[in-house]
Design a protein around this motif. Structure first.
Motif, PDB file in Angstrom:
ATOM      1  N   LEU A   1       0.830  -1.202   0.000  1.00 56.81           N
ATOM      2  CA  LEU A   1       0.000   0.000   0.000  1.00 56.81           C
ATOM      3  C   LEU A   1       0.867   1.256   0.000  1.00 56.81           C
ATOM      4  O   LEU A   1       0.664   2.168  -0.819  1.00 56.81           O
ATOM      5  CB  LEU A   1      -0.918  -0.004   1.213  1.00 56.81           C
ATOM      6  CG  LEU A   1      -1.718   1.280   1.477  1.00 56.81           C
ATOM      7  CD1 LEU A   1      -2.653   1.580   0.308  1.00 56.81           C
ATOM      8  CD2 LEU A   1      -2.499   1.174   2.773  1.00 56.81           C
ATOM      9  N   VAL A   2       1.836   1.328   0.895  1.00 56.38           N
ATOM     10  CA  VAL A   2       2.687   2.521   1.003  1.00 56.38           C
ATOM     11  C   VAL A   2       3.493   2.720  -0.273  1.00 56.38           C
ATOM     12  O   VAL A   2       3.534   3.824  -0.829  1.00 56.38           O
ATOM     13  CB  VAL A   2       3.619   2.402   2.220  1.00 56.38           C
ATOM     14  CG1 VAL A   2       4.620   3.561   2.241  1.00 56.38           C
ATOM     15  CG2 VAL A   2       2.816   2.393   3.511  1.00 56.38           C
TER      16      VAL A   2
ATOM     17  N   TRP B   1      -8.785   2.547   2.469  1.00 59.22           N
ATOM     18  CA  TRP B   1      -9.301   2.348   3.828  1.00 59.22           C
ATOM     19  C   TRP B   1      -9.374   0.868   4.176  1.00 59.22           C
ATOM     20  O   TRP B   1      -9.077   0.463   5.307  1.00 59.22           O
ATOM     21  CB  TRP B   1     -10.698   2.974   3.945  1.00 59.22           C
ATOM     22  CG  TRP B   1     -11.755   2.259   3.153  1.00 59.22           C
ATOM     23  CD1 TRP B   1     -12.088   2.467   1.849  1.00 59.22           C
ATOM     24  CD2 TRP B   1     -12.591   1.188   3.612  1.00 59.22           C
ATOM     25  NE1 TRP B   1     -13.084   1.599   1.462  1.00 59.22           N
ATOM     26  CE2 TRP B   1     -13.416   0.801   2.526  1.00 59.22           C
ATOM     27  CE3 TRP B   1     -12.718   0.522   4.833  1.00 59.22           C
ATOM     28  CZ2 TRP B   1     -14.359  -0.214   2.623  1.00 59.22           C
ATOM     29  CZ3 TRP B   1     -13.663  -0.510   4.932  1.00 59.22           C
ATOM     30  CH2 TRP B   1     -14.461  -0.861   3.836  1.00 59.22           C
ATOM     31  N   PHE B   2      -9.738   0.049   3.182  1.00 58.40           N
ATOM     32  CA  PHE B   2      -9.879  -1.385   3.412  1.00 58.40           C
ATOM     33  C   PHE B   2      -8.511  -2.039   3.607  1.00 58.40           C
ATOM     34  O   PHE B   2      -8.334  -2.885   4.496  1.00 58.40           O
ATOM     35  CB  PHE B   2     -10.598  -2.014   2.215  1.00 58.40           C
ATOM     36  CG  PHE B   2     -10.975  -3.457   2.405  1.00 58.40           C
ATOM     37  CD1 PHE B   2     -12.012  -3.800   3.249  1.00 58.40           C
ATOM     38  CD2 PHE B   2     -10.299  -4.460   1.734  1.00 58.40           C
ATOM     39  CE1 PHE B   2     -12.372  -5.138   3.428  1.00 58.40           C
ATOM     40  CE2 PHE B   2     -10.647  -5.788   1.910  1.00 58.40           C
ATOM     41  CZ  PHE B   2     -11.681  -6.128   2.759  1.00 58.40           C
TER      42      PHE B   2
ATOM     43  N   HIS C   1     -12.387  -7.002  10.933  1.00 58.34           N
ATOM     44  CA  HIS C   1     -11.719  -7.785   9.889  1.00 58.34           C
ATOM     45  C   HIS C   1     -12.715  -8.478   8.971  1.00 58.34           C
ATOM     46  O   HIS C   1     -12.491  -8.565   7.759  1.00 58.34           O
ATOM     47  CB  HIS C   1     -10.803  -8.817  10.545  1.00 58.34           C
ATOM     48  CG  HIS C   1      -9.828  -9.453   9.602  1.00 58.34           C
ATOM     49  ND1 HIS C   1      -8.685  -8.823   9.156  1.00 58.34           N
ATOM     50  CD2 HIS C   1      -9.830 -10.677   9.002  1.00 58.34           C
ATOM     51  CE1 HIS C   1      -8.028  -9.614   8.336  1.00 58.34           C
ATOM     52  NE2 HIS C   1      -8.704 -10.749   8.213  1.00 58.34           N
ATOM     53  N   TYR C   2     -13.807  -8.970   9.545  1.00 56.49           N
ATOM     54  CA  TYR C   2     -14.796  -9.719   8.755  1.00 56.49           C
ATOM     55  C   TYR C   2     -16.050  -8.915   8.417  1.00 56.49           C
ATOM     56  O   TYR C   2     -16.956  -9.429   7.769  1.00 56.49           O
ATOM     57  CB  TYR C   2     -15.199 -10.993   9.501  1.00 56.49           C
ATOM     58  CG  TYR C   2     -14.111 -12.035   9.535  1.00 56.49           C
ATOM     59  CD1 TYR C   2     -13.850 -12.836   8.429  1.00 56.49           C
ATOM     60  CD2 TYR C   2     -13.332 -12.212  10.673  1.00 56.49           C
ATOM     61  CE1 TYR C   2     -12.845 -13.794   8.458  1.00 56.49           C
ATOM     62  CE2 TYR C   2     -12.328 -13.174  10.715  1.00 56.49           C
ATOM     63  CZ  TYR C   2     -12.088 -13.951   9.605  1.00 56.49           C
ATOM     64  OH  TYR C   2     -11.087 -14.902   9.635  1.00 56.49           O
TER      65      TYR C   2
ATOM     66  N   PHE D   1     -15.141  -5.308  -1.459  1.00 61.11           N
ATOM     67  CA  PHE D   1     -13.753  -4.849  -1.402  1.00 61.11           C
ATOM     68  C   PHE D   1     -12.790  -6.031  -1.289  1.00 61.11           C
ATOM     69  O   PHE D   1     -11.622  -5.912  -1.688  1.00 61.11           O
ATOM     70  CB  PHE D   1     -13.562  -3.857  -0.258  1.00 61.11           C
ATOM     71  CG  PHE D   1     -14.005  -2.476  -0.619  1.00 61.11           C
ATOM     72  CD1 PHE D   1     -13.139  -1.584  -1.229  1.00 61.11           C
ATOM     73  CD2 PHE D   1     -15.302  -2.056  -0.379  1.00 61.11           C
ATOM     74  CE1 PHE D   1     -13.538  -0.311  -1.584  1.00 61.11           C
ATOM     75  CE2 PHE D   1     -15.733  -0.785  -0.726  1.00 61.11           C
ATOM     76  CZ  PHE D   1     -14.846   0.098  -1.332  1.00 61.11           C
ATOM     77  N   GLY D   2     -13.255  -7.159  -0.764  1.00 68.11           N
ATOM     78  CA  GLY D   2     -12.428  -8.360  -0.788  1.00 68.11           C
ATOM     79  C   GLY D   2     -12.202  -8.835  -2.212  1.00 68.11           C
ATOM     80  O   GLY D   2     -11.097  -9.277  -2.565  1.00 68.11           O
TER      81      GLY D   2
END
Length: 394
Positions: free
Chosen positions: A158-159, A200-201, A332-333, A348-349
């Motif tokens: 991500l970074v 965000w996810f 998380h879920y 988003f998954g």
């Protein structure tokens, strides 16, 4: 310098995911399925559905235990579990011909709709996603560490991805998806768009994954997050006479559930463990009205001989580690808001799983192009490689 920096971040972005690409993609896919595993169970197994055409009130779990005990008189019931309102409750027991069995009991009608003798789909998917079905030994599993380590991979990807994609915030207001400029361009646009919209996810999965990693280290080193309930004082257990039947505790499961409901307002029991021996307690766990805490955040351990509360927990008296432990799973879920948040997490998954695939395709395309370019590069004695025409390259 800027070009070198971009190249560095691009290589770093690739190294964060490509060496373990298959494992990362597999974990993303199984996690996405796990989010809706209960709903998939409802769709595929009619016996798991808690149908209630007559709009009956929900029966207490103690009554469901009595129903299973009457149907299987020699069974030893250990656990009762409640799920979403549209799914049946599960009563776990063992019998002389059933080492482990799960009775699917409709909490509205009291009907035993199925006896499951194997692992459930939800348990299988959570185990596959959580620790890749690696065995547990000495309070740790290699598979659990592998899965948790993916949080570092995800955060690094991500970074580094945001460092490569300059002014990424424009994708929120001016999304660019070029569908007529070839697969390579399309995959790159899909990868960038999915990444920006999933920031965000990705952060949420990374943070909760890092907590699971820290939790694994604490488990292996026997650091208690939720302390075990104390045993009943031996002086409170009636003396067992020779050849006499075992004494029956005066406080029943129904009494223990009532005590839990009196202790916590808006309490709904979701997980119950019955005493395993004479000095054990009723362990009644459930949920309250806090959306960010899991369905086990409230709990009492009730002495079956005296009716006293031996221990209790709630969000109000949790330690910092206990709070993290009980808010990680809902985040998380995606269970914090029921079906709606589950649907969002599922979408988003899928995006995250797709990003891992498109990222690999982009890397493969660049690697192939670089290899061809290196092969066709002129040597110091002249170009001895075959010339690729424009028509052939297209």
């Amino acid at each position: 310098m800027a070009k070198f920096s971009n190249r560095f971040w691009f290589q770093l972005h690739g190294w964060f995911s490509l060496p373990i690409w298959i494992v990362f993609c597999f974990i993303c896919i199984t996690g996405t399925v796990s989010v809706i595993s209960h709903e998939l169970t409802w769709l595929t197994n009619p016996n798991s559905r808690a149908t209630n055409p007559q709009h009956l009130a929900e029966k207490p779990m103690s009554e469901l235990v009595d129903i299973v005990q009457q149907a299987h008189p020699t069974a030893k019931i250990t656990t009762v579990m409640g799920f979403e309102s549209y799914l049946v409750n599960a009563v776990v027991f063992s019998d002389h011909d059933k080492p482990v069995a799960i009775a699917y009991v409709n909490q509205y009608t009291g009907e035993i709709q199925e006896i499951n003798l194997g692992i459930t789909f939800t348990s299988f998917m959570r185990s596959l996603h959580g620790w890749l079905l690696f065995p547990w030994q000495n309070s740790y599993s290699v598979g659990y560490y592998i899965v948790c380590a993916m949080a570092i991979v995800m955060l690094g990807a991500l970074v580094s991805g945001l460092m490569i994609y300059k002014k990424f915030w424009r994708a929120f207001t001016q999304p660019k998806l070029r569908v007529k400029q070839g697969k390579k361009t399309l995959f790159a646009d899909l990868h960038r768009l999915a990444g920006v919209w999933s920031i965000w996810f990705l952060m949420l999965m990374s943070v909760t994954g890092l907590w699971y990693l820290a939790q694994a280290v604490m488990w292996q080193n026997h650091v208690e997050i939720d302390p075990h309930s104390p045993l009943v004082e031996i002086s409170q257990v009636p003396t067992l006479s020779k050849n006499a039947p075992a004494p029956v505790p005066p406080f029943t499961l129904a009494n223990a559930i009532d005590i839990a409901q009196q202790t916590f307002p808006d309490f709904k029991s979701t997980y119950i463990m019955l005493p395993e021996h004479q000095r054990d307690t009723y362990k009644i766990y459930g949920e309250g009205n806090e959306i960010f805490y899991d369905q086990y955040s409230y709990g009492v351990a009730v002495n079956p001989w005296t009716g006293e509360i031996e221990s209790k927990r709630s969000p109000a008296n949790m330690t910092g580690l206990q709070t993290l432990s009980h808010i990680a799973n809902p985040l998380h879920y995606g269970t914090i808001g029921g079906l709606w948040t589950k649907a969002i997490w599922f979408i988003f998954g899928i995006l995250l799983s797709g990003m891992s695939i498109t990222g690999f395709l982009i890397w493969g395309s660049r690697t192939t192009k670089a290899a061809k370019s290196k092969t066709n590069k002129p040597t110091k004695y002249g170009n001895t490689q075959p010339i690729i025409t424009q028509q052939e390259s297209n």
